[in-house]
Motif scaffolding. Structure first.
Motif, PDB file in Angstrom:
ATOM      1  N   ARG A   4       0.830  -1.202   0.000  1.00 48.04           N
ATOM      2  CA  ARG A   4       0.000   0.000   0.000  1.00 48.04           C
ATOM      3  C   ARG A   4       0.865   1.252   0.000  1.00 48.04           C
ATOM      4  NH1 ARG A   4      -2.311  -0.866   4.356  1.00 48.04           N
ATOM      5  NH2 ARG A   4      -1.149   0.513   5.731  1.00 48.04           N
ATOM      6  N   GLU A   5       1.913   1.248   0.808  1.00 46.93           N
ATOM      7  CA  GLU A   5       2.799   2.414   0.865  1.00 46.93           C
ATOM      8  C   GLU A   5       3.490   2.651  -0.474  1.00 46.93           C
ATOM      9  OE1 GLU A   5       5.346   1.405   4.060  1.00 46.93           O
ATOM     10  OE2 GLU A   5       3.786   1.574   5.598  1.00 46.93           O
ATOM     11  N   ALA A  53       2.069   9.651  -5.675  1.00 42.22           N
ATOM     12  CA  ALA A  53       2.718  10.922  -5.341  1.00 42.22           C
ATOM     13  C   ALA A  53       3.785  11.272  -6.364  1.00 42.22           C
ATOM     14  CB  ALA A  53       3.322  10.847  -3.928  1.00 42.22           C
ATOM     15  N   ASP A  54       4.504  10.263  -6.834  1.00 42.42           N
ATOM     16  CA  ASP A  54       5.532  10.500  -7.849  1.00 42.42           C
ATOM     17  C   ASP A  54       4.909  10.974  -9.155  1.00 42.42           C
ATOM     18  OD1 ASP A  54       8.303  10.255  -8.884  1.00 42.42           O
ATOM     19  OD2 ASP A  54       7.435   8.658 -10.102  1.00 42.42           O
ATOM     20  N   ALA A  55       3.771  10.400  -9.523  1.00 43.67           N
ATOM     21  CA  ALA A  55       3.083  10.821 -10.747  1.00 43.67           C
ATOM     22  C   ALA A  55       2.640  12.274 -10.650  1.00 43.67           C
ATOM     23  CB  ALA A  55       1.885   9.916 -11.009  1.00 43.67           C
ATOM     24  N   LEU A  56       2.130  12.666  -9.487  1.00 41.56           N
ATOM     25  CA  LEU A  56       1.682  14.047  -9.305  1.00 41.56           C
ATOM     26  C   LEU A  56       2.859  15.018  -9.363  1.00 41.56           C
ATOM     27  CD1 LEU A  56      -0.619  15.979  -8.740  1.00 41.56           C
ATOM     28  CD2 LEU A  56      -0.382  15.487  -6.298  1.00 41.56           C
ATOM     29  N   VAL A  58      10.162  -4.048  -3.367  1.00 42.08           N
ATOM     30  CA  VAL A  58       8.759  -3.826  -3.731  1.00 42.08           C
ATOM     31  C   VAL A  58       8.713  -2.690  -4.739  1.00 42.08           C
ATOM     32  CG1 VAL A  58       6.460  -3.225  -2.903  1.00 42.08           C
ATOM     33  CG2 VAL A  58       7.976  -4.589  -1.461  1.00 42.08           C
ATOM     34  N   HIS A  59       8.032  -2.909  -5.857  1.00 36.75           N
ATOM     35  CA  HIS A  59       7.936  -1.899  -6.912  1.00 36.75           C
ATOM     36  C   HIS A  59       6.477  -1.674  -7.274  1.00 36.75           C
ATOM     37  CE1 HIS A  59       7.801  -0.680 -11.237  1.00 36.75           C
ATOM     38  NE2 HIS A  59       8.694   0.180 -10.790  1.00 36.75           N
TER      39      HIS A  59
END
Length: 212
Positions: free
Chosen positions: A130-131, A138-141, A196-197
């Motif tokens: 989930r994190e 957040a990276d996309a924004l 985790v990706h």
């Protein structure tokens, strides 16, 4: 809004987190010329494994019996049975890594018992997933705002968001170090970090660019 400029971006997040589970396999074997003797020895050795696992609770979160295999051993030159061999495997899952090494050594100390592992992993519902997804959004924004600022514009609204999938690294095997203190062997285990990706694709509406 239908004709408003749009920026499309991909957001990603990569994390390395501590494992939550450790799994290993215990296999008891027996061999004798007599079939009944083989079955008796196999049952006794499997019972000894079960007793050790019973004593290790609650450190043992789950144990699952795998395939029970009993077969005749024949000579290469014909079908004459010269012995009988059997094995039974148990997969053990634990979350208490402080007792893991000691438990594996005690099991391996039993007669005709093989121990393999551990394999480190995360729970299927681990908060780490989930994190990572939230970090990917957040990276996309951030990327969308950077593109918009480069055009003299600003992000106005989210138009579309799609999850391109989560991935975790392959199961990680043990890194082990052996040490002796007197007559009692010790097994020190170093839990392997779990990669985790997460990735998302997003489309944002932006204000009219200033291109002059």
């Amino acid at each position: 809004m239908a004709d408003a400029p749009v920026v499309a971006v991909r957001g990603e997040a990569y994390r390395e987190v501590a494992p939550e589970l450790a799994r290993f396999t215990v296999t008891a074997t027996a061999r004798d010329r007599d079939r009944e003797a083989t079955l008796t020895r196999l049952a006794e050795r499997a019972a000894a494994v079960r007793a050790l696992l019973d004593a290790a609770e609650p450190a043992v979160e789950r144990r699952e019996t795998g395939q029970v295999h009993v077969w005749p051993v024949t000579k290469r030159s014909g079908d004459r049975v010269v012995a009988y061999q059997g094995s039974v495997s148990t997969t053990v899952t634990t979350t208490d890594f402080t007792v893991l090494g000691d438990l594996m050594l005690r099991l391996a100390d039993q007669e005709q018992v093989e121990v393999a592992g551990p394999v480190w992993s995360l729970r299927p519902d681990s908060p780490a997933y989930r994190e990572a997804r939230q970090a990917a959004i957040a990276d996309a924004l951030v990327r969308a705002r950077e593109y918009a600022e480069a055009l003299g514009a600003r992000v106005v609204a989210l138009r579309e968001l799609s999850d391109t999938g989560m991935s975790a690294g392959p199961p990680m095997m043990v890194k082990a170090a052996y040490a002796r203190s007197g007559e009692q062997p010790e097994l020190e285990l170093d839990p392997a970090a779990q990669p985790v990706h997460a990735a998302v694709e997003a489309r944002f509406t932006i204000s009219e660019p200033v291109l002059g």
